[in-house]
Design an enzyme around this catalytic site. Sequence first.
Site, PDB file in Angstrom:
ATOM      1  N   GLY A 296       0.825  -1.203   0.000  1.00  0.00           N
ATOM      2  CA  GLY A 296       0.000   0.000   0.000  1.00  0.00           C
ATOM      3  C   GLY A 296       0.854   1.246   0.000  1.00  0.00           C
ATOM      4  N   GLY A 301       4.064   8.314   2.693  1.00  0.00           N
ATOM      5  CA  GLY A 301       4.938   7.159   2.803  1.00  0.00           C
ATOM      6  C   GLY A 301       4.415   5.929   2.098  1.00  0.00           C
ATOM      7  N   GLU A 302       5.141   4.834   2.298  1.00  0.00           N
ATOM      8  CA  GLU A 302       4.846   3.548   1.659  1.00  0.00           C
ATOM      9  C   GLU A 302       4.676   2.479   2.732  1.00  0.00           C
ATOM     10  OE1 GLU A 302       4.733   3.606  -1.625  1.00  0.00           O
ATOM     11  OE2 GLU A 302       5.810   5.454  -2.115  1.00  0.00           O
ATOM     12  N   HIS A 410      -0.059  -6.706  11.397  1.00  0.00           N
ATOM     13  CA  HIS A 410      -0.810  -6.727  10.146  1.00  0.00           C
ATOM     14  C   HIS A 410      -2.302  -6.716  10.489  1.00  0.00           C
ATOM     15  CE1 HIS A 410      -2.135  -7.227   6.210  1.00  0.00           C
ATOM     16  NE2 HIS A 410      -1.396  -8.247   5.787  1.00  0.00           N
ATOM     17  N   GLY A 411      -2.926  -5.537  10.286  1.00  0.00           N
ATOM     18  CA  GLY A 411      -4.325  -5.390  10.696  1.00  0.00           C
ATOM     19  C   GLY A 411      -5.340  -5.755   9.641  1.00  0.00           C
ATOM     20  N   LYS A 413      -7.123  -5.377   5.692  1.00  0.00           N
ATOM     21  CA  LYS A 413      -7.387  -4.399   4.637  1.00  0.00           C
ATOM     22  C   LYS A 413      -8.128  -3.199   5.206  1.00  0.00           C
ATOM     23  CE  LYS A 413      -7.760  -7.779   0.880  1.00  0.00           C
ATOM     24  NZ  LYS A 413      -8.626  -8.282  -0.217  1.00  0.00           N
ATOM     25  N   ASP A 450      -8.802  12.148  12.209  1.00  0.00           N
ATOM     26  CA  ASP A 450      -8.614  11.813  10.780  1.00  0.00           C
ATOM     27  C   ASP A 450      -9.065  10.379  10.507  1.00  0.00           C
ATOM     28  OD1 ASP A 450      -7.905  12.352   8.163  1.00  0.00           O
ATOM     29  OD2 ASP A 450      -5.818  11.734   8.427  1.00  0.00           O
ATOM     30  N   HIS A 452     -10.869   8.541   8.581  1.00  0.00           N
ATOM     31  CA  HIS A 452     -11.542   8.215   7.319  1.00  0.00           C
ATOM     32  C   HIS A 452     -11.409   6.714   7.046  1.00  0.00           C
ATOM     33  CE1 HIS A 452      -7.590   7.975   5.375  1.00  0.00           C
ATOM     34  NE2 HIS A 452      -7.305   9.169   5.906  1.00  0.00           N
ATOM     35  N   TRP A 453     -12.063   6.254   6.000  1.00  0.00           N
ATOM     36  CA  TRP A 453     -12.134   4.807   5.781  1.00  0.00           C
ATOM     37  C   TRP A 453     -10.817   4.161   5.353  1.00  0.00           C
ATOM     38  CZ3 TRP A 453     -15.531   3.630   0.837  1.00  0.00           C
ATOM     39  CH2 TRP A 453     -15.042   4.370  -0.242  1.00  0.00           C
TER      40      TRP A 453
END
Length: 601
Positions: A296, A301-302, A410-411, A413, A450, A452-453
């Site tokens: 992602g 950032g990355e 690792h949460g 998607k 902040d 947001h989805w």
Amino acid sequence: MGQRGDLWSEIIKSEEEDSFGDIPKIEAVYQRRNRPEKSSTAADLSCSVKGAPTNLINGPKRYSWARSLSTRGRESIAVRAYVNNQPQKKPARRKKPAIPKGKVVKAPDFQEEKEYFRDVDAFELLEESPSPNKSSTWTMGEQVVSEMPHLSTRFEKWLISKKFNRASGPSSTLSKIFENSAARLEPICDDEASESLALKTPEKSSASNTSVFRLIPSCDNSLAAEDVPVIKIKTEAIDLEDELKQLSLTSDLISTHLDFDKSFLDLLSACGQIKPSNFLEAFSKFCEPESIVKIGEGTYGEAFLTGPSVCKIVPIDGDFTVNGEVQKRADELLEEVILSWTLNQLRDSETEAQNSCPAFIKTHDIKVCQGPYDPILVKAWEEWDAEHSSENDHPDFPEKQCYVMFVLEHGGKDLESFVLLNFDEARSLLVQVTAGLAVAEVAFEFEHRDLHWGNILLSRNNSSTLPFILEGKQVSIKTFGIQISIIDFTLSRINTGEKILFLDLSSDPYLFKGPKGDKQSETYRKMKAVTDDYWEGSFARTNVLWLIYLVDILLTKKSFERSSKNERELRSLKKRMEKYESAKEAVSDPFFSDMLMDQIS
């Protein structure tokens, strides 16, 4: 006057009869002795000496008999010889002999003096006498005597002084260069009385390097002459060779640290580092570097998958833009680092905890890195770009570029891409987010600001409930097989108990100029109205605004199996939320009542 005439005649006659030769002439002057408070009057009589020198200020210089009337009216006569008191010429000054040509004059030799003071310095004491103002030497009326080995060099003295009293190190420069852990203390003997003696270290000791001195009474129970118990400390011998090796390692860091400002050094400290790492060093602790895959990206950032964890890499402090944005500063990332570690505390679900929840992403580690992107990372980035057509710039960074790397659980998607199957999963999402915000509100006055989805991750698991604790009350929430994780605390506000961390959003006016009708942009503008641009303040209402945003997203952006009744319930929830001032109030809404195993009141 008759008596005075007779006296004068007798004096002259005695001069003529004197057989011892010439004597100095005697002259008499009648005058009142000097009295500064009264000026001379006619009662003061004087006779000048013939040929006497003249004083330009006081008139003729007088050599006299002095007649003075005392306060009692009696006469007194002072007689002195008339001698030559002319100013004498000073004798000629003796000239120094000339130095022969070609001969070198030796400088003074102070070798003996140097040897003397060197011997004195060799017996210099660390502290001549204990000070009652220092808690490490005097506490509760008990004298502390430290048994220290004989030391002769400044380095050794610094080490001992640093270990016993951090507040009185001999040199601030040495303190910056050498940072050693405190000496480990061993009791001389065991005694029940020692349990009543607990001394705290000076308040200046840092949390990361805390030293606790437990002072144990000596086995000898007899008191000194002053009846003051003496407590002995047995110190560990110092390995100077090892300390000097540490010095040689840290000396290389001094020049490196000169290149960084205080904010960057504070960031290093918060990450448990003394210098930046390179990417391979950081990644090797969590996975095989060859297995790294990009999963992602964001504006700043990355994100890369590194084994079971996700690494978010954010470039900082560069003098050029990245993805069209100015790079974040070290002080901004420092606050996010502290905030991440603080929220990690909420994952503690022990029964003693007053507030806990698993709603916030777990942080495994945070590191500061420096250098260009490793070729393995560049390859992973290009593979992602080929498949997804990246909106970010190609990662071409210079040698001095710095980054902060967040190693996170690792949460799953994000909500934007996660597929919700039914209304129960949508309700589970809402109740987990609401309860998580409520717990963080109570614990740390937390506001995400902040949410947001893209900042809510979802994953599926086999658990049917999740434990939450709100103000000491334990609650189990039905999950229907999904679990959420809240991420990205860049804009968040939190009170850690020591400091309020927040981002002043008034410095970013473009954040509030998004398109009208866009749910996310409208939420930013609503936050601005609630806070009145005072972003340091606590406004739990901002959390409710983002909950309303989530309900709107479920109604308008997400498709899942639901009935018209379900939609009416969501709209009713949104309407009621307009009245709530905090997530803590919202979690008690009837919409969540059958989702909570124990009702929160």
